[in-house]
Design a protein around this motif. Sequence first.
Motif: not given
Length: 129
Positions: A69-74
């Motif tokens: 989710p962190t990578t997707a958010s970025q």
Amino acid sequence: MIQAPEPAPREAASHRHAAGGQPLSDAHVEVAVSHLTMLAEPTRLRLLWALRDGELGVTALAQAAHCTPTTASQHLSKLRLSGLVDQRAEGRARLYRLRGEHLRRLLDEVVGHAEHALEGIPHHPAVRG
């Protein structure tokens, strides 16, 4: 990263594309290349593909893109800043959606083109008109 300026609202009937056969303006080229650059990254392409059918939250998008989710958010932040996706809040959740039908059609065309290349399907003849 270049964000396309927010266009003034227009009537649908007056919407026009750059005329075929006419040279593109530097501004058209700059924004188009910026958008294609956003699509030329595997995670972002997967995120955009997942959004073709409607709004999704970060967790569902991360699963679709095979990332955290962190990578997707970025990546979603970059896509939002470039003008390719919109975001809205629903409680504490953030939902994302494609920004416009042009992008949906572009995704369909580029993935369709890849499918033809991978499966040896003859490409459709160019239609002039």
